[in-house]
Design a protein around this motif. Structure first.
Motif, PDB file in Angstrom:
ATOM      1  N   PRO A   1       0.828  -1.201   0.000  1.00  0.00           N
ATOM      2  CA  PRO A   1       0.000   0.000   0.000  1.00  0.00           C
ATOM      3  C   PRO A   1       0.865   1.255   0.000  1.00  0.00           C
ATOM      4  CG  PRO A   1       0.143  -0.861   2.227  1.00  0.00           C
ATOM      5  CD  PRO A   1       0.888  -1.818   1.334  1.00  0.00           C
ATOM      6  N   THR A   2       0.210   2.357  -0.301  1.00  0.00           N
ATOM      7  CA  THR A   2       0.912   3.632  -0.203  1.00  0.00           C
ATOM      8  C   THR A   2       1.113   3.925   1.275  1.00  0.00           C
ATOM      9  OG1 THR A   2      -1.179   4.818  -0.329  1.00  0.00           O
ATOM     10  CG2 THR A   2       0.037   4.538  -2.388  1.00  0.00           C
ATOM     11  N   VAL A   3       2.336   4.118   1.654  1.00  0.00           N
ATOM     12  CA  VAL A   3       2.701   4.390   3.042  1.00  0.00           C
ATOM     13  C   VAL A   3       3.391   5.750   3.066  1.00  0.00           C
ATOM     14  CG1 VAL A   3       4.168   3.654   4.965  1.00  0.00           C
ATOM     15  CG2 VAL A   3       2.957   1.947   3.608  1.00  0.00           C
ATOM     16  N   PRO A   4       2.907   6.684   3.877  1.00  0.00           N
ATOM     17  CA  PRO A   4       3.600   7.970   3.954  1.00  0.00           C
ATOM     18  C   PRO A   4       5.084   7.744   4.263  1.00  0.00           C
ATOM     19  CG  PRO A   4       1.533   8.071   5.151  1.00  0.00           C
ATOM     20  CD  PRO A   4       1.748   6.627   4.766  1.00  0.00           C
ATOM     21  N   GLY A   5       5.914   8.366   3.498  1.00  0.00           N
ATOM     22  CA  GLY A   5       7.355   8.223   3.680  1.00  0.00           C
ATOM     23  C   GLY A   5       8.027   7.483   2.543  1.00  0.00           C
ATOM     24  N   LEU A   6       7.323   6.547   1.883  1.00  0.00           N
ATOM     25  CA  LEU A   6       7.985   5.812   0.799  1.00  0.00           C
ATOM     26  C   LEU A   6       8.137   6.658  -0.459  1.00  0.00           C
ATOM     27  CD1 LEU A   6       6.888   2.081   1.061  1.00  0.00           C
ATOM     28  CD2 LEU A   6       8.900   3.243   1.966  1.00  0.00           C
ATOM     29  N   ASP A   7       7.198   7.555  -0.740  1.00  0.00           N
ATOM     30  CA  ASP A   7       7.413   8.487  -1.848  1.00  0.00           C
ATOM     31  C   ASP A   7       8.617   9.378  -1.547  1.00  0.00           C
ATOM     32  OD1 ASP A   7       5.356   7.568  -3.471  1.00  0.00           O
ATOM     33  OD2 ASP A   7       3.909   9.042  -2.740  1.00  0.00           O
ATOM     34  N   ASP A   8       8.761   9.773  -0.281  1.00  0.00           N
ATOM     35  CA  ASP A   8       9.937  10.559   0.114  1.00  0.00           C
ATOM     36  C   ASP A   8      11.206   9.743  -0.091  1.00  0.00           C
ATOM     37  OD1 ASP A   8       8.228  12.609   0.885  1.00  0.00           O
ATOM     38  OD2 ASP A   8       8.195  11.956   2.979  1.00  0.00           O
ATOM     39  N   TRP A   9      11.151   8.447   0.238  1.00  0.00           N
ATOM     40  CA  TRP A   9      12.309   7.579   0.014  1.00  0.00           C
ATOM     41  C   TRP A   9      12.695   7.563  -1.455  1.00  0.00           C
ATOM     42  CZ3 TRP A   9      11.838   3.256  -3.170  1.00  0.00           C
ATOM     43  CH2 TRP A   9      13.043   2.574  -3.367  1.00  0.00           C
ATOM     44  N   LEU A  10      11.717   7.389  -2.344  1.00  0.00           N
ATOM     45  CA  LEU A  10      12.039   7.300  -3.769  1.00  0.00           C
ATOM     46  C   LEU A  10      12.667   8.592  -4.271  1.00  0.00           C
ATOM     47  CD1 LEU A  10      12.066   5.646  -6.332  1.00  0.00           C
ATOM     48  CD2 LEU A  10       9.701   6.375  -6.753  1.00  0.00           C
TER      49      LEU A  10
ATOM     50  N   SER B   1      24.282   3.402   6.485  1.00  0.00           N
ATOM     51  CA  SER B   1      25.018   2.971   5.295  1.00  0.00           C
ATOM     52  C   SER B   1      25.730   4.180   4.680  1.00  0.00           C
ATOM     53  CB  SER B   1      24.058   2.372   4.262  1.00  0.00           C
ATOM     54  OG  SER B   1      23.204   3.389   3.750  1.00  0.00           O
ATOM     55  N   ALA B   2      26.534   3.915   3.683  1.00  0.00           N
ATOM     56  CA  ALA B   2      27.164   5.007   2.940  1.00  0.00           C
ATOM     57  C   ALA B   2      26.092   5.863   2.267  1.00  0.00           C
ATOM     58  CB  ALA B   2      28.140   4.449   1.919  1.00  0.00           C
ATOM     59  N   TYR B   3      25.020   5.219   1.822  1.00  0.00           N
ATOM     60  CA  TYR B   3      23.892   5.958   1.234  1.00  0.00           C
ATOM     61  C   TYR B   3      23.340   6.967   2.243  1.00  0.00           C
ATOM     62  CZ  TYR B   3      18.899   6.590   0.196  1.00  0.00           C
ATOM     63  OH  TYR B   3      17.656   7.116   0.011  1.00  0.00           O
ATOM     64  N   ALA B   4      23.118   6.530   3.478  1.00  0.00           N
ATOM     65  CA  ALA B   4      22.603   7.417   4.530  1.00  0.00           C
ATOM     66  C   ALA B   4      23.582   8.548   4.798  1.00  0.00           C
ATOM     67  CB  ALA B   4      22.337   6.620   5.806  1.00  0.00           C
ATOM     68  N   ASP B   5      24.860   8.208   4.902  1.00  0.00           N
ATOM     69  CA  ASP B   5      25.880   9.234   5.140  1.00  0.00           C
ATOM     70  C   ASP B   5      25.883  10.279   4.031  1.00  0.00           C
ATOM     71  OD1 ASP B   5      26.595   7.777   7.388  1.00  0.00           O
ATOM     72  OD2 ASP B   5      28.349   6.844   6.422  1.00  0.00           O
ATOM     73  N   ARG B   6      25.801   9.828   2.771  1.00  0.00           N
ATOM     74  CA  ARG B   6      25.802  10.762   1.643  1.00  0.00           C
ATOM     75  C   ARG B   6      24.546  11.621   1.632  1.00  0.00           C
ATOM     76  NH1 ARG B   6      27.029   6.061  -1.527  1.00  0.00           N
ATOM     77  NH2 ARG B   6      29.235   5.692  -1.276  1.00  0.00           N
ATOM     78  N   ALA B   7      23.402  11.012   1.972  1.00  0.00           N
ATOM     79  CA  ALA B   7      22.141  11.754   1.975  1.00  0.00           C
ATOM     80  C   ALA B   7      22.213  12.925   2.945  1.00  0.00           C
ATOM     81  CB  ALA B   7      20.981  10.832   2.329  1.00  0.00           C
ATOM     82  N   VAL B   8      22.779  12.695   4.124  1.00  0.00           N
ATOM     83  CA  VAL B   8      22.885  13.746   5.131  1.00  0.00           C
ATOM     84  C   VAL B   8      23.994  14.731   4.771  1.00  0.00           C
ATOM     85  CG1 VAL B   8      23.407  14.228   7.561  1.00  0.00           C
ATOM     86  CG2 VAL B   8      21.876  12.336   6.957  1.00  0.00           C
ATOM     87  N   ALA B   9      25.169  14.229   4.412  1.00  0.00           N
ATOM     88  CA  ALA B   9      26.311  15.100   4.119  1.00  0.00           C
ATOM     89  C   ALA B   9      26.043  16.029   2.938  1.00  0.00           C
ATOM     90  CB  ALA B   9      27.556  14.257   3.853  1.00  0.00           C
ATOM     91  N   SER B  10      25.267  15.553   1.972  1.00  0.00           N
ATOM     92  CA  SER B  10      24.983  16.371   0.797  1.00  0.00           C
ATOM     93  C   SER B  10      23.789  17.299   0.994  1.00  0.00           C
ATOM     94  CB  SER B  10      24.746  15.469  -0.422  1.00  0.00           C
ATOM     95  OG  SER B  10      23.616  14.639  -0.196  1.00  0.00           O
ATOM     96  N   GLY B  11      23.152  17.226   2.163  1.00  0.00           N
ATOM     97  CA  GLY B  11      22.035  18.101   2.455  1.00  0.00           C
ATOM     98  C   GLY B  11      20.710  17.655   1.871  1.00  0.00           C
ATOM     99  N   HIS B  12      20.642  16.415   1.383  1.00  0.00           N
ATOM    100  CA  HIS B  12      19.391  15.917   0.815  1.00  0.00           C
ATOM    101  C   HIS B  12      18.408  15.451   1.878  1.00  0.00           C
ATOM    102  CE1 HIS B  12      20.810  16.222  -3.278  1.00  0.00           C
ATOM    103  NE2 HIS B  12      21.900  15.564  -2.962  1.00  0.00           N
ATOM    104  N   ALA B  13      18.901  15.166   3.082  1.00  0.00           N
ATOM    105  CA  ALA B  13      18.028  14.682   4.161  1.00  0.00           C
ATOM    106  C   ALA B  13      18.692  14.955   5.498  1.00  0.00           C
ATOM    107  CB  ALA B  13      17.783  13.186   3.998  1.00  0.00           C
TER     108      ALA B  13
END
Length: 121
Positions: A5-14, A75-87
């Motif tokens: 189902p559509t779950v709030p937050g998964l569109d944000d993930w994509l 993960s490295a993905y999480a680190d990059r997301a924060v370091a780059s200002g995306h999240a």
């Protein structure tokens, strides 16, 4: 990628997934462009096909949602997301919780289609 189902937050993930991948120099939606890239590279004999991943059983949902919940915060993905200002870390926690919510739903399924090509010179 599509899911139910559509779950709030998964569109944000994509959206976050796409932004981080592009910031890293990748193209997360490459499959839909492969045939055009092949033609632009000069190939005239290109065969198109598709395949997909589908996660629907309780075991598959548990694995896929757990993988992404963990990857989203540790993960490295999480680190990059924060370091780059995306999240922010809070954004990542919220998205990870959305993954766990999705994975626990008895009617959940997740489809990842893949574009494929075979080029002959």
């Amino acid at each position: 990628m599509i899911w139910y189902p559509t779950v709030p937050g998964l569109d944000d993930w994509l959206g976050l997934y796409r932004r981080v991948a592009r910031a890293n120099g990748g193209e997360p939606d490459a499959g839909r462009r492969l045939h055009a890239w092949a033609r632009q590279a000069g190939f005239t004999d290109v065969t198109l096909s598709t395949s997909s991943w589908l996660y629907t059983s309780p075991e598959e949902r548990e694995w896929w949602s757990g993988l992404w919940a963990e990857r989203t915060v540790a993960s490295a993905y999480a680190d990059r997301a924060v370091a780059s200002g995306h999240a922010t870390a809070a954004d990542l926690e919220r998205i990870a919780a959305a993954w766990r919510t999705w994975g626990a739903h008895p009617d959940a399924w997740f489809l990842a289609p893949h574009g494929e090509i075979l080029c002959r010179a």
